[in-house]
Design an enzyme around this catalytic site. Structure first.
Site, mmCIF file in Angstrom:
data_model
loop_
_atom_site.group_PDB
_atom_site.id
_atom_site.type_symbol
_atom_site.label_atom_id
_atom_site.label_comp_id
_atom_site.label_asym_id
_atom_site.label_seq_id
_atom_site.Cartn_x
_atom_site.Cartn_y
_atom_site.Cartn_z
ATOM 1 N N HIS A 1 -7.932 -5.647 -0.019
ATOM 2 C CA HIS A 1 -6.580 -4.809 0.250
ATOM 3 C C HIS A 1 -6.116 -5.037 1.590
ATOM 4 O O HIS A 1 -6.546 -4.989 2.762
ATOM 5 C CB HIS A 1 -6.900 -3.104 0.235
ATOM 6 N N GLU B 1 -8.970 -5.608 -4.141
ATOM 7 C CA GLU B 1 -8.557 -4.252 -3.485
ATOM 8 C C GLU B 1 -9.466 -3.438 -2.798
ATOM 9 O O GLU B 1 -9.525 -2.866 -1.552
ATOM 10 C CB GLU B 1 -7.645 -3.335 -4.400
ATOM 11 N N SER C 1 1.030 -1.329 0.192
ATOM 12 C CA SER C 1 -0.049 0.106 0.013
ATOM 13 C C SER C 1 1.087 1.372 -0.157
ATOM 14 O O SER C 1 1.826 1.419 -0.890
ATOM 15 C CB SER C 1 -1.095 -0.071 1.178
#
Length: 522
Positions: free
Chosen positions: A427, A326, A203
């Protein structure tokens, strides 16, 4: 704790601790030595606030390295565990090291982890990032790094300070560079090989990795890179950075002519105002962040995605990928960080069109054709996933594969309960499998409806590939797993699920829809 955990660094000695892993059906007990809260830079406080990190003041007696150091000031969230006893403090530039006892003195490759958290959250001390399992292989040394966050790490005040150069830009990137320099100078004393360093992150941490791959000052400090779910296009120019700085100064009631007043404001007040600005920014400008790396033409000379496309990134082997679902996390959290609704996506495109009128944007009709098999309610989420993460990843892979080996993946594995809650492989869900930290406490629901045995097998395969890449540059799996070919003309992608599979041109439909022009804000 034992005296043989005392290691001399170039600033002074540090004393760590020893633990022993529990044996499993596949792995014997390993003895792990760890050093936590090791200072790699001076406290960035007082006159050093918004300055590049400086070397720490040397010490002579062994420093206690059995507990994590403080995390950077950040919002306190009930579900976000920074680690037992970890406090928040502006004095946060610490790193942690894990190394297994082995029968050889041969220096081992090093894996340096940069945590995620949207550039405003997180710490190297989070239990999910415990380096024990990766280090237990005996093949690598694991290092995790804290860096400055939010306004203290990314606010760019340089446009108000042109004459005095009192303030510097991209502080968080400079922190990671300082940590990498520390590794280069000191990791040999811990059994590591400074000539074999893999920088990896997820990330925001993945965004730091892909950005640092284009930063001249980082050249030679790492030799391989792994970028997990990198928001590679969330890097902005100095004009946007100045706009954010103007809003920050207005909100904290400091005049641009009196910037030094900021040095006496408590760090928690700086963080509070920064966090409010972080929350407000994507509401008015969908798809943008208040704090992110800045193309300052100093440390960061150009947009990373442009450098990758022009073959100007450091030519190190790259493993890069995203997760299948995600954007589901941002829907679940009702977060405005990722534009999920059709209206917010249209607003994002309108803003890109205003900023870059010469850029040919795909029509809504053409884009929607790529998502014809997605249920209507989920199309915005799928589009957000691809414009925010997948397409930037593919654009980087296309460019970098011309100068260095690239290994592209997509993480699809999700347990029954995560699929039931429509979270799927969202995610950050790959992180426990990479670190081998599959359970984060009794409240963790991941395996409540089963899947533990398969999850452990997924973790073993991923760790084998991540470690293999760090050791040799080739992410080989376990015996019987398919070979992972490098990304080339056939655009091969490793799909990680209950089993691994190699798919040719996995992203053909979305590539055709979004096109070859990089879509991003400036």
């Amino acid at each position: 704790m034992s005296d043989d955990t005392v290691v001399m660094t170039d600033s002074g000695p540090v004393r760590g601790s020893v633990t022993h892993t529990e044996p499993t059906d596949t792995e014997p007990t390993a003895t792990i030595r760890s050093w936590k809260g090791v200072r790699y830079a001076a406290p960035p406080v007082g006159d050093l606030r918004w300055r590049a990190p400086q070397p720490p003041t040397p010490w002579t007696e062994p420093a206690d390295a059995t507990r994590f150091g403080a995390a950077a000031p950040q919002p306190t969230l009930p579900f976000f565990d920074l680690g037992d006893g970890v406090t928040l403090d502006e004095d946060c530039l610490f790193l942690n090291i894990w190394a297994a006892d082995t029968d050889t003195d041969t220096p081992r490759p090093v894996m340096v982890w940069v945590h995620g958290g949207a550039y405003v959250l997180g710490a190297a001390s989070q239990p999910m990032y415990d380096g024990t399992s990766l280090a237990a292989s005996g093949e690598v040394i694991v290092v995790t790094v804290n860096y400055r966050l939010g306004a203290l790490g990314f606010l760019d005040l340089t446009s108000f300070d042109a004459a005095d150069h009192r303030f510097e830009s991209n502080l968080a990137l400079r922190d990671v560079i300082a940590a990498l320099r520390w590794v280069r100078e000191n990791i040999a004393a811990f059994g590591g090989d400074p000539g074999q360093v893999t920088l990896f992150g997820e990330s925001a941490g993945g965004g730091m990795v892909t950005t640092l791959m284009t930063v001249p000052a980082a050249e030679g400090l790492f030799h391989r890179a792994i970028a997990q779910s990198s928001p590679a296009t969330s890097v902005y120019d100095s004009t946007r950075a100045r706009g954010i700085a103007e809003k920050f100064l207005e909100n904290i009631e400091v005049s641009p002519d009196a910037l030094t007043d900021l040095l006496s404001i408590p760090a928690d007040r700086i963080a509070q105002v920064g966090n409010a600005l972080f929350d407000a920014t994507p509401k008015s400008s969908p798809g943008t962040l208040a704090f992110a790396p800045v193309v300052d033409r100093d440390l960061v000379p150009d947009y990373p995605v442009t450098a990758f496309r022009d073959h100007r990134a450091h030519p190190v082997p790259l493993m890069i990928g995203t997760n299948k679902d995600e954007a589901a996390l941002f829907r679940l959290m009702r977060s405005p960080l990722i534009p999920i609704t059709r209206d917010s996506i249209r607003s994002m495109f309108a803003q890109i069109a205003r900023e870059r009128p010469d850029l040919p944007l795909p029509t809504e009709e053409v884009v929607l054709e790529a998502y014809a098999d997605v249920r209507a309610k989920g199309r915005g989420e799928a589009m957000a996933r691809d414009i925010g993460f997948r397409m930037p990843t593919v654009w980087l892979a296309d460019g970098h594969s011309q100068i260095a080996p690239v290994f592209l993946y997509r993480f699809d594995w999700a347990t029954t309960i995560l699929r039931l809650f429509r979270i799927g492989a969202t995610h950050a869900t790959e992180l426990p499998y990479v670190f081998g930290t599959l359970t984060s406490g009794w409240k963790d629901i991941t395996f409540k409806l089963g899947g533990r045995a398969t999850g452990e097998a997924v973790s073993r395969r991923m760790q084998r590939r991540w470690i293999g890449f760090a050791v040799s540059g080739t992410p080989d799996g376990l015996d019987g797993d398919p070979a992972w070919p490098s990304y080339g003309d056939d655009r091969a992608t490793l799909v990680i699920d209950s089993t691994d599979d190699v798919v040719v041109d996995l992203d053909r439909a979305i590539r055709s829809a979004w096109g070859d022009e990089v879509l991003s804000f400036t």
